[in-house]
Design a protein around this motif. Structure first.
Motif, PDB file in Angstrom:
ATOM      1  N   ILE A 192       0.646  -1.216   0.353  1.00  0.00           N
ATOM      2  CA  ILE A 192       0.086   0.207  -0.059  1.00  0.00           C
ATOM      3  C   ILE A 192       0.911   1.591  -0.187  1.00  0.00           C
ATOM      4  O   ILE A 192       0.220   2.699  -1.136  1.00  0.00           O
ATOM      5  N   GLU A 193       1.805   0.984   0.741  1.00  0.00           N
ATOM      6  CA  GLU A 193       2.773   2.288   0.794  1.00  0.00           C
ATOM      7  C   GLU A 193       3.526   2.546  -0.583  1.00  0.00           C
ATOM      8  O   GLU A 193       4.148   3.820  -0.264  1.00  0.00           O
ATOM      9  N   ASN A 194       4.489   1.961  -1.315  1.00  0.00           N
ATOM     10  CA  ASN A 194       4.448   1.946  -2.641  1.00  0.00           C
ATOM     11  C   ASN A 194       3.977   2.720  -3.365  1.00  0.00           C
ATOM     12  O   ASN A 194       5.115   3.062  -4.802  1.00  0.00           O
ATOM     13  N   GLY A 195       2.672   2.600  -3.739  1.00  0.00           N
ATOM     14  CA  GLY A 195       2.202   3.541  -5.302  1.00  0.00           C
ATOM     15  C   GLY A 195       1.884   2.012  -6.126  1.00  0.00           C
ATOM     16  O   GLY A 195       1.228   2.577  -7.084  1.00  0.00           O
ATOM     17  N   ILE A 196       2.210   1.056  -5.115  1.00  0.00           N
ATOM     18  CA  ILE A 196       1.160  -0.078  -6.135  1.00  0.00           C
ATOM     19  C   ILE A 196       0.495  -0.382  -6.642  1.00  0.00           C
ATOM     20  O   ILE A 196      -0.203  -0.256  -7.112  1.00  0.00           O
ATOM     21  N   VAL A 197      -0.373  -0.252  -5.316  1.00  0.00           N
ATOM     22  CA  VAL A 197      -1.183  -0.327  -4.540  1.00  0.00           C
ATOM     23  C   VAL A 197      -2.241   1.103  -4.957  1.00  0.00           C
ATOM     24  O   VAL A 197      -1.954   1.831  -4.021  1.00  0.00           O
ATOM     25  N   ARG A 198      -3.091   1.510  -5.730  1.00  0.00           N
ATOM     26  CA  ARG A 198      -3.113   2.767  -6.104  1.00  0.00           C
ATOM     27  C   ARG A 198      -4.655   2.559  -6.517  1.00  0.00           C
ATOM     28  O   ARG A 198      -5.781   4.213  -5.255  1.00  0.00           O
ATOM     29  N   THR A 199      -5.869   2.024  -6.906  1.00  0.00           N
ATOM     30  CA  THR A 199      -6.982   2.233  -7.075  1.00  0.00           C
ATOM     31  C   THR A 199      -7.282   0.974  -6.253  1.00  0.00           C
ATOM     32  O   THR A 199      -6.872  -0.593  -6.871  1.00  0.00           O
ATOM     33  N   ALA A 200      -8.307   1.044  -5.547  1.00  0.00           N
ATOM     34  CA  ALA A 200      -9.468   0.077  -4.247  1.00  0.00           C
ATOM     35  C   ALA A 200     -11.087   0.075  -5.002  1.00  0.00           C
ATOM     36  O   ALA A 200     -11.240   1.321  -5.424  1.00  0.00           O
ATOM     37  N   LEU A 201     -11.327  -1.094  -5.355  1.00  0.00           N
ATOM     38  CA  LEU A 201     -12.597  -0.672  -5.067  1.00  0.00           C
ATOM     39  C   LEU A 201     -13.182  -1.474  -3.436  1.00  0.00           C
ATOM     40  O   LEU A 201     -12.937  -2.385  -3.470  1.00  0.00           O
ATOM     41  N   LEU A 229      -4.977  18.504 -12.933  1.00  0.00           N
ATOM     42  CA  LEU A 229      -5.754  18.964 -11.671  1.00  0.00           C
ATOM     43  C   LEU A 229      -5.354  18.137 -10.333  1.00  0.00           C
ATOM     44  O   LEU A 229      -5.825  18.887  -9.233  1.00  0.00           O
ATOM     45  N   GLN A 230      -4.613  17.146 -10.936  1.00  0.00           N
ATOM     46  CA  GLN A 230      -4.306  16.311  -9.614  1.00  0.00           C
ATOM     47  C   GLN A 230      -3.609  16.306  -8.263  1.00  0.00           C
ATOM     48  O   GLN A 230      -2.758  17.537  -8.432  1.00  0.00           O
ATOM     49  N   SER A 231      -4.537  16.415  -7.121  1.00  0.00           N
ATOM     50  CA  SER A 231      -4.342  17.321  -6.050  1.00  0.00           C
ATOM     51  C   SER A 231      -4.382  16.402  -4.917  1.00  0.00           C
ATOM     52  O   SER A 231      -5.516  15.963  -4.612  1.00  0.00           O
ATOM     53  N   PRO A 232      -4.067  17.108  -3.549  1.00  0.00           N
ATOM     54  CA  PRO A 232      -4.200  15.961  -1.829  1.00  0.00           C
ATOM     55  C   PRO A 232      -5.906  16.720  -1.288  1.00  0.00           C
ATOM     56  O   PRO A 232      -6.433  16.030  -0.851  1.00  0.00           O
ATOM     57  N   TRP A 286      -6.578   7.717   2.099  1.00  0.00           N
ATOM     58  CA  TRP A 286      -6.693   8.778   0.302  1.00  0.00           C
ATOM     59  C   TRP A 286      -5.328   8.943   1.929  1.00  0.00           C
ATOM     60  O   TRP A 286      -4.423   9.256   0.620  1.00  0.00           O
ATOM     61  N   LYS A 287      -4.737   8.734   2.664  1.00  0.00           N
ATOM     62  CA  LYS A 287      -3.419   9.964   3.524  1.00  0.00           C
ATOM     63  C   LYS A 287      -2.800   8.994   2.545  1.00  0.00           C
ATOM     64  O   LYS A 287      -1.872   9.124   2.343  1.00  0.00           O
ATOM     65  N   ARG A 288      -3.061   7.955   2.662  1.00  0.00           N
ATOM     66  CA  ARG A 288      -1.704   6.872   2.110  1.00  0.00           C
ATOM     67  C   ARG A 288      -1.628   7.171   0.263  1.00  0.00           C
ATOM     68  O   ARG A 288      -1.037   5.823  -0.698  1.00  0.00           O
ATOM     69  N   ASN A 289      -2.614   7.846  -0.704  1.00  0.00           N
ATOM     70  CA  ASN A 289      -2.281   7.741  -1.582  1.00  0.00           C
ATOM     71  C   ASN A 289      -2.970   6.854  -2.659  1.00  0.00           C
ATOM     72  O   ASN A 289      -2.542   6.323  -3.825  1.00  0.00           O
ATOM     73  N   VAL A 290      -3.911   6.456  -1.788  1.00  0.00           N
ATOM     74  CA  VAL A 290      -4.460   5.159  -2.564  1.00  0.00           C
ATOM     75  C   VAL A 290      -5.806   5.707  -2.630  1.00  0.00           C
ATOM     76  O   VAL A 290      -6.269   6.277  -1.686  1.00  0.00           O
ATOM     77  N   PHE A 302       2.111   4.888  -8.447  1.00  0.00           N
ATOM     78  CA  PHE A 302       1.759   5.827  -8.835  1.00  0.00           C
ATOM     79  C   PHE A 302       2.736   6.866  -7.763  1.00  0.00           C
ATOM     80  O   PHE A 302       3.332   6.688  -6.285  1.00  0.00           O
ATOM     81  N   PRO A 303       3.278   8.382  -7.843  1.00  0.00           N
ATOM     82  CA  PRO A 303       2.599   9.351  -9.017  1.00  0.00           C
ATOM     83  C   PRO A 303       2.978   8.816  -9.733  1.00  0.00           C
ATOM     84  O   PRO A 303       3.134   9.549 -11.363  1.00  0.00           O
ATOM     85  N   GLU A 304       4.229   8.177 -10.169  1.00  0.00           N
ATOM     86  CA  GLU A 304       4.940   8.211 -11.736  1.00  0.00           C
ATOM     87  C   GLU A 304       3.973   7.550 -12.952  1.00  0.00           C
ATOM     88  O   GLU A 304       3.709   7.742 -14.037  1.00  0.00           O
ATOM     89  N   ARG A 305       3.182   6.688 -12.783  1.00  0.00           N
ATOM     90  CA  ARG A 305       2.089   5.762 -13.666  1.00  0.00           C
ATOM     91  C   ARG A 305       0.723   7.187 -14.471  1.00  0.00           C
ATOM     92  O   ARG A 305       0.312   6.797 -15.398  1.00  0.00           O
ATOM     93  N   LEU A 306       0.664   8.305 -13.449  1.00  0.00           N
ATOM     94  CA  LEU A 306      -0.395   9.494 -13.676  1.00  0.00           C
ATOM     95  C   LEU A 306       0.020   9.852 -15.052  1.00  0.00           C
ATOM     96  O   LEU A 306      -0.815  10.152 -16.158  1.00  0.00           O
TER      97      LEU A 306
END
Length: 614
Positions: free
Chosen positions: A202-211, A479-482, A225-229, A412-416
């Motif tokens: 979760i912490e390294n951006g590999i898991v970004r999108t979740a259902l 627009l990407q922003s926290p 959200w605060k973990r960038n997921v 993520f965020p490289e994949r953006l």
């Protein structure tokens, strides 16, 4: 003498003819040059706008922050009468047209059919403005909104009683407080996510999108959200009154939805992780049809998290007050289906089990075939709008047998801004790498222009943002922003289906047909972006219906940015002139000679029983 006269007359007529022909040639040459310049379309409108102020982009007549809007419009359209839309009856304050409770009860309860989308026919659609409840206020800015929601915005206390011991929600004075608890994590979502993070990347951006299936008030998504997921959460409109409404008031991506008989409105291979925490979905029933649907939307290498019954039933069956045999059989079926789907169990600890979908299906293809598994045929796995789920397994790569898209997805965020695998592999027809890169440049330019027009876009004032015609996701990426998130909507009639690309960028979205109501509560979006939407739906459905739906889902004092051809926007502007919106038509950022224009609008603040804007 006569001959001399006739001869002179002929010469005179000939000279005049030559002069006329030359004059006409010059005129048509200039006319053609004028038309090619683009000035021929909407030029008078552009001139009117230019005259209305020294700088069109400053919008002196539009106030994005206060309860008091400005003058509506710069175009003199007095010859045609504007239709004025009246407020709906206050009983429609929380009306959800396609999940209306009374209509739902007329459908079968089998397999949750009655909780699926059932939209009203044209003659039953409302043609009035949905009112806000009395006392409605702008939600708190993020991150305060994660923990507090004004009571007046969603005045429903049932969950405070029903879920009191589970720390879902508490009523305190004039606000609801969300301690972050859930049925499966009464001690808080943060500690629960820590448990998952001990197994998941979760912490390294590999898991970004979740259902999140059956999300409750979406505390899991709120704390991810605060973990960038970013989690796409859904739950039905059911006895848990307003759970999705609470999620959106908190500023968490969510829609009204259910796993019933129809495929989920998401593309295949979209999510890095899917999650169910006591979501009450019968995963082992119907030969695992719901697990097969989760498998369709889960990318190779993605994770499925199941917490609560029946996991570790031997230890927990007494606390759950359910028969051992029933729980044992339930878990056996889940394990069996997971194996059939090539999911590898990574962990089972306490009441949490985690599986990972294998990157390469070939490693267990023979086992699947030996077990009699049925594979979905060659139809498009992303063609899901109102399509029934099937008892089949979606192949990993339909379009290109050599493609393993998820293997090349960057963290993520490289994949953006990395080129998505679906584009590099040619899976998305008609979109080259060069076109994708050019699209990114274009939307950075457009968004910069928006920020000059509306200077509070990225200040935190707008949390929930919708792009009604998302394309490649360039608007959301720029627009990407926290401080905000974007619901990227892919119209079902769009020429190119690029929603899978949007997910590969680490963004979220959904399929939808704008001839119908969106699966959300009223007043759930702060800012709506409509790029080419009305050109797309011209002659498909009434502009009035689309605009009334936009009004329903937009918060009071929320903003809309339309970008379209000028003739389309003039029609739109006339309709919204009767909808309690303040609006202004402005030039394209490249100047008044470009036929594409922008129409910016702000919804006035008013509440139920108001006879006029406040």
């Amino acid at each position: 003498m006569a001959n001399k006269f006739n001869s002179g007359d002929n010469r005179t007529r000939s000279s005049v003819s030559i002069f006329i022909v030359a004059g006409l040639c010059c005129f048509f040459y200039l006319l053609g040059a004028w038309q090619r310049s683009g000035f021929g379309k909407g030029d008078s409108i552009a001139l009117e706008i230019t005259k209305s102020g020294e700088n069109c982009n400053i919008l002196p007549n539009l106030n994005f922050e206060t309860h008091h809007g400005g003058e509506a419009g710069t175009i003199d359209d007095s010859d045609s009468k504007v239709k004025v839309y009246k407020p709906c009856n206050p009983r429609y304050t929380d009306y959800t047209p396609c999940q209306d409770q009374r209509r739902a009860m007329t459908f079968p309860r089998d397999n949750m059919i009655y909780r699926e989308r059932h939209c009203p026919p044209q003659e039953q659609k409302l043609h009035c403005l949905i009112p806000a409840p009395k006392g409605y206020v702008t939600p708190f800015p993020w991150p305060k909104s994660r923990d507090y929601v004004p009571y007046a915005n969603a005045p429903y206390k049932s969950l405070t009683v029903e879920k009191a011991i589970q720390n879902w929600i508490q009523y305190e004075g004039n606000v609801f407080r969300f301690p972050g608890g859930g049925t499966q994590f009464p001690q808080g979502a943060d500690k629960y996510i820590d448990q998952l993070a001990s197994v998941l990347p979760i912490e390294n951006g590999i898991v970004r999108t979740a259902l999140d299936t059956g999300c409750g008030v979406a505390s899991w998504g709120a704390y991810l959200w605060k973990r960038n997921v970013i989690a796409m959460s859904f739950a039905p409109r059911d006895s848990h009154e307003a759970q999705v409404q609470f999620a959106l008031e908190r500023g968490v991506p969510a829609v009204i939805g259910v796993l019933g008989t129809v495929k989920m409105p998401y593309p295949s291979r979209a999510f890095d992780m899917a999650h169910c925490s006591r979501c009450l979905i019968p995963w082992g029933a119907n030969d695992g049809i719901y697990m097969k649907e989760v498998d369709r939307v889960l990318r190779p290498g993605g994770y499925w998290v199941l917490s609560g019954p029946p996991i570790n039933w031997k230890t927990n069956y007494k606390a759950w007050q359910r028969p051992e045999e029933e729980l044992q059989e339930e878990q056996r079926k889940i394990e069996e289906i997971a194996k059939l789907l090539c999911w590898e169990k990574k962990s089972e600890k306490g009441e949490i089990a985690i599986w990972q979908k294998r990157m390469d299906a070939d490693s267990c293809r023979s086992a699947q075939e030996n077990s009699g598994a049925t594979f979905c045929k060659a139809e498009d796995p992303d063609d899901v709008w109102y399509k029934k789920m099937g008892q089949c397994i979606t192949p990993y790569n339909n379009a290109n047998r050599d493609e393993v898209p998820s293997a090349d997805i960057k963290p993520f965020p490289e994949r953006l801004y990395a080129v998505p695998p679906r584009i590099t592999s040619g899976t998305v027809s008609g979109v080259s790498v060069e076109e994708y890169l050019e699209d990114n440049k274009k939307w950075k330019k457009h968004v910069n222009a928006y920020k000059k027009t509306n200077k509070i876009i990225d200040t935190g004032r707008y949390r929930n943002i919708m792009d009604m015609n998302a394309g490649l996701g360039g608007f959301a990426a720029a627009l990407q922003s926290p401080k905000l998130w974007v619901m990227n909507v892919m119209p079902t009639i769009a020429e190119k289906n690029t929603l899978g690309v949007i997910y590969e960028r680490g963004l979220v979205g959904i399929y939808h047909d704008w001839c119908e109501a969106f699966s959300t509560y009223p007043r759930t979006y702060d800012l709506i972006h409509a790029n080419g939407v009305f050109s797309l739906y011209k002659n498909k459905c009434d502009f009035e219906d689309i605009l009334l739906e936009m009004d329903r889902i937009l918060r009071p004092e929320g903003a809309i940015i339309f970008r379209d051809e000028v003739d389309v926007l003039v029609k739109v502007k006339k309709i919204i002139g009767g909808m309690r919106w303040d609006s202004k038509l402005i030039d394209h950022e490249d100047g008044p000679l470009v036929p594409e224009k922008m129409l910016v609008a702000v919804k006035q603040y008013w509440v139920g029983n108001s006879t006029s804007a406040q």
